[in-house]
Design an enzyme around this catalytic site. Structure first.
Site, PDB file in Angstrom:
ATOM      1  N   GLY A  63      49.106  42.550 -28.094  1.00 39.85           N
ATOM      2  CA  GLY A  63      50.336  42.227 -27.277  1.00 39.85           C
ATOM      3  C   GLY A  63      51.357  41.438 -27.829  1.00 39.85           C
ATOM      4  N   GLY A  68      53.457  37.948 -27.838  1.00 41.26           N
ATOM      5  CA  GLY A  68      53.869  36.667 -27.100  1.00 41.26           C
ATOM      6  C   GLY A  68      55.482  36.139 -27.221  1.00 41.26           C
ATOM      7  N   GLU A  74      53.682  38.410 -32.478  1.00 38.04           N
ATOM      8  CA  GLU A  74      52.384  39.084 -31.870  1.00 38.04           C
ATOM      9  C   GLU A  74      51.197  38.577 -31.658  1.00 38.04           C
ATOM     10  OE1 GLU A  74      53.423  41.319 -35.222  1.00 38.04           O
ATOM     11  OE2 GLU A  74      54.807  42.429 -34.063  1.00 38.04           O
ATOM     12  N   ASP A  83      50.992  26.397 -14.660  1.00 40.92           N
ATOM     13  CA  ASP A  83      51.356  27.780 -14.584  1.00 40.92           C
ATOM     14  C   ASP A  83      49.972  28.758 -14.269  1.00 40.92           C
ATOM     15  OD1 ASP A  83      52.557  29.995 -14.580  1.00 40.92           O
ATOM     16  OD2 ASP A  83      53.135  30.173 -16.833  1.00 40.92           O
TER      17      ASP A  83
END
Ligand code: ADE
Length: 988
Positions: free
Chosen positions: A632, A634, A638, A750
């Site tokens: 992924g 960020g 990476e 969050d």
């Protein structure tokens, strides 16, 4: 002139294309002269002119000399005057034979094997009497034979024709003579050709380039600008370079065909009728779009056919469109306070998508049967959402007068409606407001106020007092400008509103309720509480103390408690509640010193952030990390998966977050901040930090690897594949992680399914730490009016309104996570805009239970979504509650889909007339495509829809499981809404 490397290839290419013979301009060719050549010889017995005829009877002019036996030969042959024309340098091509002296006996002293070429420039030819003066001539070269002869196998010597070319120049006068000097050789001059080189006129990239003569200096090029061909325009100055050999080199720039023209065979031709080209460029003419035509050649636009139009912003490639026809099926529904108009879209939208509706109104009065007196409705009439530019197919009309005939006209308009002529098609309907409801309550008075209460009273309206069931008082702090409001009810025309702040101005509005529904709200009234010293001056006999905003929370608590009583497992929950009360101060701050519990330390409190990294994280030697693949991206770089070699040489799977190169110090600090936070936690439901690499590049954060990635995508991938117990197990894990975090005094801010990671055993762990930085990284986070970035759909109202983040706001987010889990990753509030989410939460609307969701879980969600943060559950309560459900699975068998009556608490699902037509309702959940399915199956009212089952939804043709889920969930809301409406005596 130098050329960059990029031109090298071009140069070669162009050169090969252009090497043809048209780049020579011949000034003289003796083989082409049909008559006498009339060249001069000095002395006359030197060179001999011999003219023979070839097969085509054309003369072959040859000059010979062969005085090889006599010494001191000096024989001259002089051409005619040759015009220079544009030449700056000329080429002389000689074809001749030359005997070698060895082949002639007895000539050894006198025989020569060369001759000399001379030239003389003059501006005009010499007259016949001008004497030939060899000294005037300049020598070009001595010409020798390459192959004066070759020997055959038989020993014969065969004369060979030589061809020699010499450059002469620069030449500047109008013309010149050539002269050939023989000094004793045996020569036959068979032909002389004189020419110069030029780059011939050409067309390149729609530009014309003229004939160009190269420079004398063969190493430099002539730059030539082209002129665009007819009907073309310059895009970039067209240029070519003329090389010494007459080749065009390095084409640069270009022209493009003007509007109305397209390129065909290197020229710009006009578009044919029926075609157009609106922009200059290298594109072809396009066919006219529907309902338009171009009758002439070179069309730049197609004109709309009669009755069709193009709006100012429509592109010329768009079809011409027309105004829509009238809306269809206009109907009205009236209750005591509102009049609803709904209609269907016109049968002809005019070919456009920008359809809106305007509602116009006339008010008519007059004796029945008598002449009606009509006038436009006055401004008091309110239209919701608005009278003009309505995008849906319904409108609510409020504040209408009683006993009046209103005629409403609904017109459909689109972007070209204003361009058409003639009358606009309208749908109209006349509505008589005989059944108008109770009028507004009268003036509201403040009877007294203490520092935390205000007593109000008011006069009843013109309605029969006993017809009024109760009054609703809505109020909010004036300073807070409707950020949040509370409401309360009373059966008498007076109330004491308590729980207020001292010396604060509050705004109040009232409405009353009869068996037929609510009135509209009264005007606003502003009253202030007293200061802390003010006593209470009141007639206690009048006082009805109203417990206000807590009602919702309280009733929920009652429901949950009842639930436990039914399942016989109430005790634990209540105990947990009491235990939680002890630490009521606690979880709402970030740093809470509970005895015996480690507390979280905010890394920002360190003056030197590296100190926090040092204190809370372990350094990992990068040689122990083996990165395997990128999983992924960020915010900082990476995210990879890989392996970490541990002390005992075993390997653990890990996820590695990297900080990409070229970072600023601040980015490095923010990146490592998450590690400093994570490093403080140690809980099976919180992602574990293995360590960091900060002493070498790249900087890395290494955490435990979670095989199933983030919870939201994991659930979406496995839609419908888990048992309720499994889902509750996941929720329990998250709640347990959150209990740990909130006990440490950490507020996540969050919490969302996307920030929960799942391992292969389905254990859920809370991740993504870093407070405000996390929000920067979260694609869901949106800027609020106060400038903060907040994931609106997951965030509690007080955190959105005034950034009041706490464990209680995390509890709200947890309720949303529950909803995400039970709906297998559905987006909370679907496609509603953030603004609409805020408004509907403010109005009391809450997400309905997802399809197949046990009542108990939806109740828990509603508990998390209490407006009053103090009423929301603690995470420890949630864990105990879920544990009980897991231990008693039958408690999970009652699904919301099966509940047909609901607890007597309007606050659970407060009255909120969200939808007034099936069209609106389906639009709001982005399922508009099924409107016709509902109507065709006879589901024409929201009432009938609210009774639909999953089976019904499938039967009318909704086959996608996700769509079934979304519609059924929303039907729950409708059902609850209608139940709540009925409970309030409100009929839609
Ligand atoms: N993506 C981000 N963090 C991860 C982790 N720890 N495991 C697996 N996928 C991840």
């Amino acid at each position: 002139m130098s050329f960059g490397r990029k031109y090298c290839l071009l140069f070669l290419l162009v050169r090969s294309i252009m090497s043809d013979h048209t780049n020579q301009v011949v000034l003289l060719d003796t083989t082409a002269v049909l008559g006498e050549l009339d060249w001069r010889t000095y002395p006359v017995n030197g060179w001999d002119a011999i003219t023979e005829m070839d097969e085509q009877n054309r003369p072959i002019h040859t000059f010979q000399v062969c005085n090889v036996m006599e010494p001191n030969q000096n024989n001259w042959l002089r051409s005619n005057w040759i015009q220079r024309q544009a030449a700056q340098k000329v080429f002389v091509e000689l074809r001749f034979t030359l005997r070698d002296c060895n082949s002639i006996p007895w000539v050894s002293g006198t025989c020569k094997e060369t001759f000399n070429l001379f030239y003389l420039e003059t501006d005009q030819p010499h007259s016949a009497t001008t004497r030939f003066l060899p000294a005037d001539y300049a020598k070009v070269d001595t010409i020798a034979a390459d192959e004066s002869f070759t020997q055959t196998d038989l020993g014969d010597r065969v004369l060979r024709l030589n061809t020699e070319v010499r450059e002469v120049g620069p030449v500047t006068r109008k013309g010149f003579y050539l002269a050939f000097q023989d000094v004793g050789a045996c020569i036959a001059l068979v032909s002389v050709k004189v020419f110069y080189k030029r780059c011939p006129s050409t067309l390149r990239n729609l530009a014309a380039f003229p004939d160009t003569v190269p420079r004398v200096d063969s190493s430099s090029l002539v730059e030539v600008r082209g002129a665009c061909v007819e009907n073309a325009e310059e895009r970039d100055t067209p240029k070519l370079y003329c090389g010494a050999d007459g080749d065009w080199l390095v084409p640069l720039g270009l022209c493009v065909c003007s509007l109305g023209h397209e390129e065909t065979d290197g020229v710009c031709q006009a578009c044919r009728p029926g075609f157009y080209k609106a922009f200059a460029g290298n594109t072809k003419c396009s066919k006219c779009p529907p309902h338009s035509s171009s009758h002439d050649q070179a069309g730049t636009i197609c004109h709309c056919d009669k009755g069709f139009y193009r709006a100012a912003k429509d592109p010329s490639s768009m079809a011409c469109t027309r105004s829509p026809s009238a809306p269809r099926n206009l109907i009205s529904l009236i209750n005591e306070t509102a009049l609803f108009l709904t209609w269907s879209a016109p049968s002809d939208s005019g070919g456009r998508k920008d359809l809106t509706y305007n509602v116009l109104c006339h008010r008519c009065s007059g004796a029945p049967g008598g002449e009606e007196d009509c006038e436009p409705c006055d401004a008091d009439l309110r239209f919701v959402p608005r009278p003009l530019g309505i995008t849906g197919t319904s409108v609510a009309v409020l504040d209408f007068a009683k006993h009046v005939n209103y005629t409403f006209y609904v017109e459909a308009v689109n972007g070209v409606s204003s361009l058409g002529q003639g009358s606009r098609p309208l749908a109209n309907i006349t509505v008589t407001t005989d059944q108008a409801g109770p009028s507004l309550v009268g003036v509201v008075r403040k009877d007294w106020a203490s520092d935390n209460s205000i007593a109000l009273s008011w006069l009843e309206g013109e309605q029969q007092p006993n017809a009024i069931l109760d009054y609703e008082i809505k109020y909010y702090e004036k300073e807070q400008e409707q950020l949040s409001y509370s409401s309360t009810r009373t059966k008498t025309p007076r109330a004491v509103v308590t729980g207020l702040k001292p010396s604060t101005v509050y705004v109040f509005r009232l409405r009353s309720r009869t068996a037929t529904g609510f009135t509209a709200y009264s005007n606003t009234f502003e009253f202030s509480t007293g200061d802390e010293n003010s006593g209470m001056a009141a007639d206690q006999g009048h006082v009805l103390v109203v417990v206000t905003a807590a009602v919702g929370g309280f009733s929920l608590l009652v429901i949950l408690t009842l639930f436990f009583l039914i399942t016989g497992r109430c005790q634990g929950y209540i105990k947990a509640k009491i235990k939680s009360e002890d630490k009521r101060r606690g979880p709402f701050q970030n740093v809470v010193p509970f005895p015996g519990i480690k507390t979280y330390v905010d890394p920002d409190t360190y003056e030197d952030p590296t100190q926090a990294v040092h204190e809370f994280t372990k350094q990992i030697d990068p040689s122990r990390i083996c990165i395997e693949r990128v999983i992924g991206a960020g915010e900082f770089g990476e995210v990879c998966s890989g392996r970490l070699r541990t002390a005992g040489q075993t390997e653990t799977p890990v996820a590695i977050k990297t900080l990409k190169g070229g970072y600023m110090e601040r980015q490095r600090r923010d990146f490592l901040r998450e590690a400093s936070i994570m490093g403080q936690f140690d809980n099976p439901n919180v992602i574990r930090l293995e360590g960091v690499v900060t002493k070498s590049r790249p900087v890395m954060i290494v955490v435990e690897y979670m095989e199933n990635g983030s919870l939201d995508s994991f659930l979406r991938k496995h839609d419908g594949q888990f048992t309720v117990i499994q889902l509750v197990g996941m929720l329990r894990g998250i709640a347990s992680g959150m209990t740990y975090l909130s006990d440490m005094g950490y507020v996540h801010r969050d919490l969302a399914a996307r920030n929960i990671l799942v391992n292969e055993a389905l254990v859920c762990k809370v991740s993504d730490f870093g407070l405000s930085r996390v929000l920067e990284d979260d694609p869901e986070a949106a800027y609020t009016t106060t400038g903060g970035k907040i994931p609106i759909r997951w965030t509690a109202p007080e955190a959105i309104a005034y950034r009041k983040f706490s464990s209680a706001s995390d509890a709200w987010s947890y309720g949303i996570v529950m909803w995400e889990v039970m709906s297998y990753g559905e987006r909370p509030y679907w496609e509603m805009s953030n603004q609409d989410v805020i408004l509907s939460i403010e109005e009391g609307y809450r997400l309905p239970a997802p399809m197949g969701c046990p009542v108990a879980l939806h109740q828990l969600m509603l508990h998390c979504w209490q407006k009053e943060r103090g009423q929301r559950p603690y995470f420890s309560d949630v864990v105990s509650f879920l544990d009980k459900l897991i231990r008693n699975p039958s408690s999970l068998m009652t699904l919301v889909d099966h509940v047909h009556s609901f607890p007597e608490s309007p606050e659970v699902m407060p009255h909120y007339p969200l939808f007034i037509s099936i069209g609106d309702w389906l639009d709001s959940i982005k399922m508009s495509q099924y409107k016709s399915n509902f109507l065709a199956a006879g589901f024409t009212t929201l009432d009938s829809v609210s009774a639909m089952t999953l089976e019904d939804v499938r039967r009318i043709g909704v086959s996608l499981i996700g769509h079934q889920r979304r519609i059924v969930s929303s039907i729950q809301t409708l059902r609850l809404q209608l139940l709540s409406d009925q409970h309030n005596g409100f009929h839609v």
